[in-house]
Design a protein around this motif. Structure first.
Motif, short mmCIF file in Angstrom:
data_model
loop_
_atom_site.label_atom_id
_atom_site.label_comp_id
_atom_site.label_asym_id
_atom_site.label_seq_id
_atom_site.Cartn_x
_atom_site.Cartn_y
_atom_site.Cartn_z
N TYR A 19 -1.73 0.78 -14.77
CA TYR A 19 -0.66 -0.22 -14.89
C TYR A 19 0.66 0.54 -14.97
N ASN A 20 1.71 -0.04 -14.37
CA ASN A 20 3.06 0.44 -14.62
C ASN A 20 3.87 -0.73 -15.17
N CYS A 21 4.83 -0.40 -16.02
CA CYS A 21 5.55 -1.48 -16.71
C CYS A 21 6.82 -1.88 -15.99
N ARG A 22 6.84 -1.73 -14.65
CA ARG A 22 8.09 -1.84 -13.88
C ARG A 22 7.77 -2.00 -12.41
N PHE A 23 8.79 -2.26 -11.59
CA PHE A 23 8.64 -2.23 -10.14
C PHE A 23 8.18 -0.83 -9.73
N GLY A 24 7.29 -0.73 -8.74
CA GLY A 24 6.93 0.58 -8.19
C GLY A 24 8.04 1.09 -7.29
N ASP A 25 8.08 2.38 -7.12
CA ASP A 25 9.04 3.01 -6.22
C ASP A 25 8.24 3.96 -5.35
N PRO A 26 8.13 3.74 -4.05
CA PRO A 26 8.95 2.91 -3.17
C PRO A 26 8.44 1.49 -2.88
N GLU A 27 7.42 1.01 -3.58
CA GLU A 27 6.93 -0.34 -3.27
C GLU A 27 8.05 -1.39 -3.35
N ALA A 28 8.91 -1.28 -4.36
CA ALA A 28 9.95 -2.29 -4.58
C ALA A 28 10.84 -2.47 -3.35
N THR A 60 2.58 12.80 -4.70
CA THR A 60 4.03 12.67 -4.88
C THR A 60 4.30 11.35 -5.59
N GLY A 61 5.57 11.02 -5.74
CA GLY A 61 5.93 9.70 -6.27
C GLY A 61 5.63 8.59 -5.27
N GLY A 62 5.38 8.93 -4.02
CA GLY A 62 5.13 7.94 -2.96
C GLY A 62 5.94 8.30 -1.72
N LEU A 107 5.13 -6.41 -13.93
CA LEU A 107 3.95 -5.61 -14.23
C LEU A 107 3.35 -5.16 -12.91
N TYR A 108 3.13 -3.86 -12.81
CA TYR A 108 2.58 -3.25 -11.59
C TYR A 108 1.11 -3.00 -11.83
N TYR A 109 0.29 -3.67 -11.04
CA TYR A 109 -1.15 -3.46 -11.11
C TYR A 109 -1.55 -2.51 -9.98
N LYS A 140 0.86 -1.19 0.00
CA LYS A 140 0.00 0.00 0.00
C LYS A 140 0.89 1.23 0.00
N ASP A 141 0.77 2.01 -1.04
CA ASP A 141 1.53 3.26 -1.18
C ASP A 141 0.77 4.38 -0.48
N HIS A 142 1.46 5.45 -0.16
CA HIS A 142 0.84 6.65 0.42
C HIS A 142 1.33 7.81 -0.44
N LYS A 143 0.47 8.28 -1.35
CA LYS A 143 0.95 9.20 -2.40
C LYS A 143 0.98 10.66 -1.97
N ARG A 144 0.07 11.05 -1.07
CA ARG A 144 0.03 12.48 -0.71
C ARG A 144 1.22 12.87 0.16
#
Ligand code: AMP
Ligand code: GLY
Length: 420
Positions: A283-292, A224-226, A267-269, A210-214
């Protein structure tokens, strides 16, 4: 074995940490001061296809991994493979799943993959007419192309929607990326990031997160980017996971195959758990940042083994195992981020390896080295990862230590994973 990772943020730092091992010589382009403790950093820009191919060829790189959206969408994987370099990541034809929201929305419509209802526009008058006729707010306006995570506007009323449409289609905001827009239905519900390895046949998800974008506490401030991530995501129950797997994860790779755009890589769903079940937000075509950084910290299986299985299309033969328990990352950022901020502030509290023992690991997003000191060099600067038996334990482990590291005007969110 020589391995090259293209990128220079916390995600690449985490990938390199997971790839490190005996007999593996690591390179990163361009890298950063933290990454330099694990890999030889080479000063080549991430979108310099020719420069990367030349380096990989001359250095006789055995395996390259491309993990940032821009080079993937530009076709860096194709360029490396054409030069005979074994490479992990989607090719240009597949990376379009992130590079064009117009493409991904049409794909989901054609193959009945659950997502928000939408229309696409290149003409502002038609778009404004559509919003007026819909007359439902909030409504969501998205630049079709890459926009550093800033291309999504949640418009609360007609005026805001109109302004966003005009800025993108007529005003050139986001440049080429905003020449086409998607207007979509506003969905509500908890969001889940699912990063999954796929070789085009089989999908092996990593732990949910779970990302926190704000930017600020209580989800206030700009996107933000996360700012922080927890894993596993408490909303991604076994029941939701099963539905998502059957209605979204598998159908997406089958749809890409049917379009002649087989996706191989991560693949990032980006999902939203709505009252009507999970739907795709992006969709993102890569690892998420900072999820990865969090997902890889909990990955038990050797990342290199998975990467090789994806490239050789035998992912179904291996399992992707995670540790028990939970993990968290809290990002420390420069004051002013995600708008303007200063760089070059000395970071206090890191040892010579750019680490602090209080944490499982400190991933560097934006740092540089000068006169033996670590300096801030970006908006997101450091990511502190802690583990625990559950989320509350992991939260405690990160927040009871985070003030050991700081720099002038640094800030972080105090509520990653929820209020304590
Ligand atoms: P994206 O850049 O596509 O991840 O969008 C950024 C954020 O905007 C997402 O994480 C969501 O919180 C929000 N968002 C995007 N699309 C929608 C939608 N259709 N309904 C509600 N929120 C959305
Ligand atoms: N954290 C969201 C992303 O990587 O796009």
């Amino acid at each position: 074995m020589k391995i090259l990772v293209v990128g220079g943020g916390g995600r690449e730092h985490a990938i390199l940490k997971s790839l490190a091992g005996e007999g593996r010589q690591l390179f990163c382009a361009p890298g950063n001061a933290g990454i330099a403790n694990l890999a030889t950093c080479v000063d080549i820009k991430i979108n310099d296809l020719d420069g990367i191919v030349k380096f990989a060829t001359e250095e006789k790189i055995d395996l390259a991994l491309v993990s940032q959206d821009e080079p993937l969408v530009l076709g860096m994987v194709d360029a490396l493979q054409a030069a005979g370099i074994r490479t992990f990541g989607p090719n240009k034809a597949a990376a379009i799943i992130e590079g064009s929201k117009a493409f991904s929305k049409d794909l989901m419509k054609k193959y009945n993959i659950p997502t928000a209802a939408y229309e696409k526009f290149t003409d502002s008058a038609a778009a404004i007419e559509y919003v007026k006729a819909q007359d439902t707010y909030p409504t969501v306006i998205k630049a079709s192309g890459l926009a550093l995570g800033k291309g999504v506007i949640i418009a609360q009323d007609f005026e805001e929607a109109k302004e966003a449409i005009v800025e993108m289609l007529d005003g050139g905001k986001f440049g080429e990326s905003g020449k086409e827009i998607v207007i979509e239905e506003f969905l509500t519900g908890p969001e889940v990031s699912v990063l999954a390895f796929t070789d085009g046949h089989c999908v092996r998800p990593m732990i949910s997160s779970k990302d926190h974008k704000r930017a600020f506490d209580n989800d206030e401030g700009l996107n933000t980017g996360g700012m922080g991530v927890i894993a596993p995501n408490p909303f991604y129950t076994e029941e939701v996971e099963k539905i998502a797997y059957e209605t979204i994860l598998i159908p997406t790779i089958e749809a890409m195959n049917a379009e002649g755009r087989t996706f191989k890589g991560v693949l990032y769903y980006g999902l939203m758990i709505t009252e009507k079940g999970p739907k795709v937000i992006e969709y993102n075509c890569r690892f998420g940042d900072p999820e990865a950084q969090v997902c890889l910290s909990l990955l038990k299986t050797d990342l290199l083994e998975i990467v090789n299985a994806v490239i050789d299309e035998r992912l179904s033969e291996i399992s992707v195992e995670n540790e028990d328990g939970a993990a968290i990352i809290v990002m420390m950022c420069s004051g002013g981020y995600p708008e303007s901020y200063e760089k070059g502030k000395e970071i206090m509290g890191l040892d010579e390896k750019g680490q602090n023992d209080a944490f499982y690991y400190v991933f560097h997003s934006g740092t540089k080295m000068a006169d033996g000191k670590y300096l801030s060099n970006g908006g997101r600067v450091l990511g502190f990862v802690a583990k625990g038996k559950d989320i509350a334990d992991a939260q405690n482990n990160v927040y009871s230590n985070i003030d050991k590291v700081s720099f002038e005007k640094s800030f972080y969110r105090h509520d990653i994973g929820g209020k304590r």
